[in-house]
Design a protein around this motif. Structure first.
Motif, PDB file in Angstrom:
ATOM      1  N   GLU A 151       0.830  -1.205   0.000  1.00  0.00           N
ATOM      2  CA  GLU A 151       0.000   0.000   0.000  1.00  0.00           C
ATOM      3  C   GLU A 151       0.865   1.255   0.000  1.00  0.00           C
ATOM      4  O   GLU A 151       0.559   2.226  -0.705  1.00  0.00           O
ATOM      5  N   LEU A 152       1.941   1.237   0.790  1.00  0.00           N
ATOM      6  CA  LEU A 152       2.845   2.391   0.811  1.00  0.00           C
ATOM      7  C   LEU A 152       3.497   2.595  -0.550  1.00  0.00           C
ATOM      8  O   LEU A 152       3.670   3.732  -0.997  1.00  0.00           O
ATOM      9  N   ASN A 153       3.853   1.512  -1.194  1.00  0.00           N
ATOM     10  CA  ASN A 153       4.440   1.630  -2.528  1.00  0.00           C
ATOM     11  C   ASN A 153       3.439   2.201  -3.520  1.00  0.00           C
ATOM     12  O   ASN A 153       3.816   2.896  -4.455  1.00  0.00           O
ATOM     13  N   TYR A 154       2.163   1.924  -3.313  1.00  0.00           N
ATOM     14  CA  TYR A 154       1.127   2.513  -4.169  1.00  0.00           C
ATOM     15  C   TYR A 154       0.976   4.002  -3.884  1.00  0.00           C
ATOM     16  O   TYR A 154       0.870   4.812  -4.803  1.00  0.00           O
ATOM     17  N   LEU A 155       0.978   4.357  -2.601  1.00  0.00           N
ATOM     18  CA  LEU A 155       0.768   5.755  -2.232  1.00  0.00           C
ATOM     19  C   LEU A 155       1.995   6.620  -2.488  1.00  0.00           C
ATOM     20  O   LEU A 155       1.870   7.815  -2.748  1.00  0.00           O
ATOM     21  N   LEU A 156       3.180   6.039  -2.418  1.00  0.00           N
ATOM     22  CA  LEU A 156       4.426   6.777  -2.644  1.00  0.00           C
ATOM     23  C   LEU A 156       5.265   6.045  -3.698  1.00  0.00           C
ATOM     24  O   LEU A 156       6.283   5.460  -3.379  1.00  0.00           O
ATOM     25  N   PRO A 157       4.884   6.072  -4.955  1.00  0.00           N
ATOM     26  CA  PRO A 157       5.595   5.279  -5.952  1.00  0.00           C
ATOM     27  C   PRO A 157       6.984   5.785  -6.298  1.00  0.00           C
ATOM     28  O   PRO A 157       7.788   5.040  -6.817  1.00  0.00           O
ATOM     29  N   THR A 158       7.307   7.034  -6.014  1.00  0.00           N
ATOM     30  CA  THR A 158       8.583   7.572  -6.468  1.00  0.00           C
ATOM     31  C   THR A 158       9.723   7.298  -5.501  1.00  0.00           C
ATOM     32  O   THR A 158      10.869   7.262  -5.908  1.00  0.00           O
ATOM     33  N   ASN A 159       9.440   7.104  -4.230  1.00  0.00           N
ATOM     34  CA  ASN A 159      10.514   6.978  -3.251  1.00  0.00           C
ATOM     35  C   ASN A 159      10.287   5.756  -2.376  1.00  0.00           C
ATOM     36  O   ASN A 159      10.241   5.854  -1.167  1.00  0.00           O
TER      37      ASN A 159
END
Length: 185
Positions: A151-159
């Motif tokens: 979920e974090l990778n979805y919400l913050l895809p750039t970093n």
């Protein structure tokens, strides 16, 4: 801006060519060519153009508001997800460093006591079952943590690399006798 273009005069030019065949009697008919010029001058703009401009402005504001609401929703999801990952990290550390080693020692002690005719078989089995249940709970925590990381990778895809621990790829199982100290599963 597109709606405001309706305040300006509108010009149009049309040209048509029509080929005509001979009439049924065989007489030749002339072909047709016509040219037209149109000129639309908005004289009374209060009725239609003003309403179109205000409607376009309202639509633009609605889109802007929708974007703002979506950004706030995503930020709230991000905050919630960060809190969840922190709690799961705390639970994972507690299980890895305290509960699982204690359960393994307790199960080993109960089995040793039973082997020395000093303990009960049911107690040794219960200790082993409790240890296995704790390992299942630990695996559930790890799976939940990976879901939250997704979920974090979805919400913050750039970093993404900031949120993933360095030893994420080197996860070690928390099984008795196969534990590695100092690694963060």
């Amino acid at each position: 801006e597109l709606a405001q273009q309706k305040y300006k005069p509108e010009w149009g030019l049309t040209a048509q060519y029509g080929y005509r065949d001979d009439d049924p009697m065989g007489r030749d008919r002339a072909d047709l060519f016509s040219v037209g010029v149109t000129f639309d001058l908005p004289l009374f703009t209060g009725n239609r153009q003003d309403k179109d401009v205000s409607a376009a402005t309202s639509r633009a504001e609605a889109l802007r508001t929708d974007k703002l609401l979506m950004a706030r929703k995503l930020m709230a999801e991000l905050d919630t997800t960060i809190v969840q990952i922190q709690r799961l990290n705390e639970r994972r550390t507690l299980y890895d460093q305290q509960l699982l080693p204690q359960m393994a020692e307790q199960a080993e002690a109960a089995l040793t006591a039973y082997n020395n005719d000093d303990g009960d078989f049911a107690e040794a089995v219960r200790a082993r079952i409790a240890e296995l249940n704790a390992k299942i709970d630990f695996l559930t925590i790890k799976v939940d943590r990976l879901k939250i990381l997704a979920e974090l990778n979805y919400l913050l895809p750039t970093n993404r690399s900031v949120l993933l621990p360095q030893s994420h790829a080197k996860q070690s199982p928390a099984t008795h006798g196969n534990r590695t100290e100092g690694k963060n599963p």
